[in-house]
Write a protein that holds these residues in place. Structure first.
Motif, PDB file in Angstrom:
ATOM      1  N   UNK A 125       0.800  -1.362   0.350  1.00  0.00           N
ATOM      2  CA  UNK A 125       0.054  -0.112  -0.026  1.00  0.00           C
ATOM      3  C   UNK A 125       0.572   1.209  -0.089  1.00  0.00           C
ATOM      4  N   UNK A 126       1.920   0.790   0.474  1.00  0.00           N
ATOM      5  CA  UNK A 126       2.622   1.735   0.641  1.00  0.00           C
ATOM      6  C   UNK A 126       3.582   2.727  -0.384  1.00  0.00           C
ATOM      7  N   UNK A 127       4.530   1.194  -0.952  1.00  0.00           N
ATOM      8  CA  UNK A 127       4.772   1.552  -2.631  1.00  0.00           C
ATOM      9  C   UNK A 127       3.550   2.488  -3.657  1.00  0.00           C
ATOM     10  N   UNK A 128       2.262   1.280  -3.078  1.00  0.00           N
ATOM     11  CA  UNK A 128       1.429   1.359  -4.509  1.00  0.00           C
ATOM     12  C   UNK A 128       1.445   3.590  -3.713  1.00  0.00           C
ATOM     13  N   UNK A 129       0.885   4.087  -2.495  1.00  0.00           N
ATOM     14  CA  UNK A 129       0.840   5.543  -2.234  1.00  0.00           C
ATOM     15  C   UNK A 129       2.725   6.399  -2.772  1.00  0.00           C
ATOM     16  N   UNK A 130       3.645   5.955  -2.915  1.00  0.00           N
ATOM     17  CA  UNK A 130       4.536   6.420  -2.775  1.00  0.00           C
ATOM     18  C   UNK A 130       4.342   6.508  -4.952  1.00  0.00           C
ATOM     19  N   UNK A 131       4.342   5.788  -5.316  1.00  0.00           N
ATOM     20  CA  UNK A 131       4.248   5.856  -7.023  1.00  0.00           C
ATOM     21  C   UNK A 131       2.922   6.505  -7.311  1.00  0.00           C
TER      22      UNK A 131
END
Length: 138
Positions: A125-131
């Motif tokens: 979820x963090x990866x998606x948010x950062x992307x």
């Protein structure tokens, strides 16, 4: 590891998934620019005016017109009269382009699943948010 190396690894992972899903990629004969035009037309919620297509791709209107004519000859787009302005044209994808472009969702879903394997739900979820944040339009 640097972001440049990770981005290259991401590109290679995506290419590997593409090869496994698309034994015969219907777009393999297209240049990057041709593909970029198709993706821009696809992203438009309605048939896109040539002027808007040129603006979106940051090219001149004559360049956009020439590329659309090339894609039209390949049967991938169609130009329609603009109802608001008889001088203008709008561009839409043909079925020949629409079907393969729609299958890309499945391919990128497979890439996402491969990324999930090494991440917790919260990390993913963090990866998606950062992307999402990093890839915001300027």
């Amino acid at each position: 590891m640097s972001i440049e190396i990770n981005l290259e690894k991401m590109e290679r992972l995506t290419a590997k998934v593409w090869r496994s899903y698309c034994k015969e990629d219907p777009f393999s004969h297209l240049s990057f620019n041709e593909y970029d035009y198709l993706k821009t037309v696809q992203a438009s919620l309605e048939p896109i005016r040539l002027t808007d297509l040129a603006k979106e791709l940051e090219v001149s209107k004559p360049s956009a017109t020439n590329m659309v004519k090339r894609l039209e000859k390949k049967g991938l787009v169609e130009r329609l009269p603009c109802p608001e302005d008889a001088r203008a044209k709008r561009v839409i994808l043909t079925e020949k382009a629409r079907i393969p472009l729609a299958s890309e969702t499945e391919i990128y879903g497979a890439v996402a699943e491969k990324l999930k394997v090494n991440l917790s739900q919260s990390e993913f979820a963090s990866l998606n948010q950062l992307l999402t944040k990093a890839l915001r339009p300027e």
